[in-house]
Design a protein around this motif. Structure first.
Motif, PDB file in Angstrom:
ATOM      1  N   GLU A  47      -5.263   6.922  -5.541  1.00 47.42           N
ATOM      2  CA  GLU A  47      -4.434   6.372  -4.618  1.00 47.42           C
ATOM      3  C   GLU A  47      -5.267   5.739  -3.327  1.00 47.42           C
ATOM      4  O   GLU A  47      -4.985   4.836  -2.918  1.00 47.42           O
ATOM      5  N   ARG A  48      -6.292   6.540  -3.077  1.00 48.88           N
ATOM      6  CA  ARG A  48      -7.219   5.988  -1.995  1.00 48.88           C
ATOM      7  C   ARG A  48      -7.689   4.850  -2.459  1.00 48.88           C
ATOM      8  O   ARG A  48      -7.916   3.823  -1.503  1.00 48.88           O
TER       9      ARG A  48
ATOM     10  N   PRO B 228       0.871  -1.303  -0.022  1.00 47.37           N
ATOM     11  CA  PRO B 228      -0.170   0.053  -0.094  1.00 47.37           C
ATOM     12  C   PRO B 228       0.957   1.261  -0.084  1.00 47.37           C
ATOM     13  O   PRO B 228       1.999   1.292   0.556  1.00 47.37           O
ATOM     14  N   LEU B 229       0.195   2.392  -0.370  1.00 43.10           N
ATOM     15  CA  LEU B 229       0.794   3.598  -0.496  1.00 43.10           C
ATOM     16  C   LEU B 229       1.032   3.995   1.030  1.00 43.10           C
ATOM     17  O   LEU B 229       0.032   3.881   1.809  1.00 43.10           O
TER      18      LEU B 229
ATOM     19  N   TYR C 277      -6.780   2.687  -4.622  1.00 43.05           N
ATOM     20  CA  TYR C 277      -5.655   1.703  -4.899  1.00 43.05           C
ATOM     21  C   TYR C 277      -5.740   1.003  -3.315  1.00 43.05           C
ATOM     22  O   TYR C 277      -5.627  -0.257  -3.210  1.00 43.05           O
ATOM     23  N   ASN C 278      -5.395   1.948  -2.184  1.00 42.15           N
ATOM     24  CA  ASN C 278      -4.991   1.278  -1.080  1.00 42.15           C
ATOM     25  C   ASN C 278      -6.481   0.802  -0.322  1.00 42.15           C
ATOM     26  O   ASN C 278      -6.084  -0.352   0.352  1.00 42.15           O
TER      27      ASN C 278
ATOM     28  N   ASP D 104       2.863   2.941  -9.547  1.00 41.87           N
ATOM     29  CA  ASP D 104       2.285   4.419  -9.882  1.00 41.87           C
ATOM     30  C   ASP D 104       1.441   4.327 -11.458  1.00 41.87           C
ATOM     31  O   ASP D 104       0.253   4.585 -11.739  1.00 41.87           O
TER      32      ASP D 104
ATOM     33  N   ASN E 202       1.220   7.264   1.993  1.00 42.24           N
ATOM     34  CA  ASN E 202       0.258   8.499   2.282  1.00 42.24           C
ATOM     35  C   ASN E 202      -0.441   8.888   1.080  1.00 42.24           C
ATOM     36  O   ASN E 202       0.005   9.630   0.250  1.00 42.24           O
ATOM     37  N   PRO E 203      -1.435   8.058   0.795  1.00 44.43           N
ATOM     38  CA  PRO E 203      -2.319   8.426  -0.083  1.00 44.43           C
ATOM     39  C   PRO E 203      -3.213   9.640  -0.125  1.00 44.43           C
ATOM     40  O   PRO E 203      -3.665   9.974   0.863  1.00 44.43           O
TER      41      PRO E 203
ATOM     42  N   ILE F 201      -1.838   2.467 -10.752  1.00 42.74           N
ATOM     43  CA  ILE F 201      -2.811   3.395 -10.083  1.00 42.74           C
ATOM     44  C   ILE F 201      -3.305   4.405 -11.046  1.00 42.74           C
ATOM     45  O   ILE F 201      -4.605   4.628 -11.085  1.00 42.74           O
TER      46      ILE F 201
END
Length: 362
Positions: free
Chosen positions: A254-255, A245-246, A257-258, A352, A248-249, A355
């Motif tokens: 990005e959120r 996971p990222l 994806y997480n 990336d 700091n999404p 995403i």
């Protein structure tokens, strides 16, 4: 010696010292026929597998420990197997097993070691990574969870309590929560079937080190699983086949994806929970020799997958095992690693790209 993924080293030593009785008459035990006397539900609760599955398992392994005769009130193969299953279903006390089956503690110790080795030898048959014809189905199963593409498995570590192994450097087995343990790496599919188990690393080892030295990493890097992904938590290093996971999404994609990553990766945590509730000795830990502990871990992984193959439900906990206590022990065995700040820009570009090109469209 220890289990190294699919290689087995067998130790014939006992888990406790033999009890040698001089000058005492031999004790003959009257044993109850638990297989015939217990109803199906009670049998399932006490031995964690149904009667049909136990008979199937017995056919696979009894040649390794059956006796040529019944002299000296020898323990039958079915009673030996039930003794071991009862040990796996307990808090790890050999005396409880010996009293339940009707045998001396030293006999129970020898049987646990012997039958566990026989079950562990089935590992290549029951715990194995996916073949080429299974990859698409595995990806489809994960995609149905939360629409994360190309995933075939999730990776994590879980800690199994042990007593201090002694020797020159026992402290290497003390984990970050302060108790002695084995850090066991597991990989499972979307159906909670174990695909790979590594049970040989001391508790102070972090998850990323175990994966870096595993056979499964070499297989992925040799492109045995093309266009496939593994998922792990932020303690691992990002690779072009292994996504984390990222930290700091910020953006919506990005959120997304997480969220998809976390929900997909939840299957390995559920798998560990099912595995340990089926065999509570994994939650409580074992006061056995280190080599036998490693064999018990592998043997119970075999039995977990056998139960999945036989379409068995998760059994209720035995009456002498506390549900809240087991759940607590399972929870504290999840010792997360410090997030790995990956500097591999090229590999991060791979994540990336996924995403940007996939999760932005959801």
């Amino acid at each position: 010696m220890a289990f190294v993924e699919e290689e087995f080293f067998i130790d014939d030593d006992l888990d406790i010292l033999d009890i040698v009785e001089f000058g005492f008459p031999r004790k003959i035990y009257n044993r109850t026929n638990h297989f015939e006397d217990l109803d199906n539900l009670t049998f399932f609760k006490r031995f964690r597998l149904t009667k049909n599955t136990v008979l199937h398992l017995l056919e696979l392994i009894e040649v390794d420990f059956e006796y040529d005769n019944n002299l000296n009130n020898s323990v039958t193969p079915i009673d030996q197997l039930l003794a071991v299953l009862r040990f796996y279903a307990s808090a790890g006390h050999l005396s409880t097993v010996s009293d339940f089956i009707g045998m001396d503690v030293s006999t129970a110790s020898r049987i646990v070691a012997k039958v566990t080795r026989a079950i562990a030898r089935l590992y290549p048959q029951f715990v194995k990574m996916l073949g080429p014809n299974d990859l698409i189905q595995a990806q489809t199963d994960f995609y149905r969870v939360v629409s994360f593409p190309r995933v075939i498995g999730c990776v994590d570590g879980t800690h199994i309590r042990i007593q201090s192994p002694g020797g020159e450097d026992p402290e290497v087995f003390r984990n970050r929560k302060g108790y002695f343990s084995i850090n066991v790496q597991g990989i499972c599919d979307a159906n909670l079937t174990l695909l790979d188990v590594v049970a040989r690393w001391p508790g102070s080892t972090n998850d990323s080190t175990i994966f870096n030295n595993s056979r499964i990493r070499r297989r992925f890097e040799n492109n045995e699983f093309p266009n496939c992904l593994l998922l792990g938590d932020s303690g691992y290093i990002v690779r072009n086949y292994f996504l984390t996971p990222l930290l700091n999404p910020l953006l919506r994609n990005e959120r997304l994806y997480n969220e998809a990553h976390i929900r997909s990766r939840n299957v390995i945590e559920r798998c560990f929970g099912v595995w340990k509730r089926r065999f509570p000795v994994l939650a409580y830990g074992m006061r056995l020799k280190l080599n036998t502990v490693l064999q018990v871990i592998i043997a119970t992984a075999v039995l977990h997958n056998l139960a999945k193959r036989m379409n068995e439900e998760e059994p209720p906990l035995p009456d002498d095992v506390n549900q809240e206590e087991v759940n607590y022990l399972i929870a504290i065995a999840d010792i997360g690693d410090v997030p790995n700040i990956n500097q591999n820009v090229h590999v991060n570009h791979f994540r990336d790209h996924l995403i940007r090109d996939y999760f932005s469209r959801l």
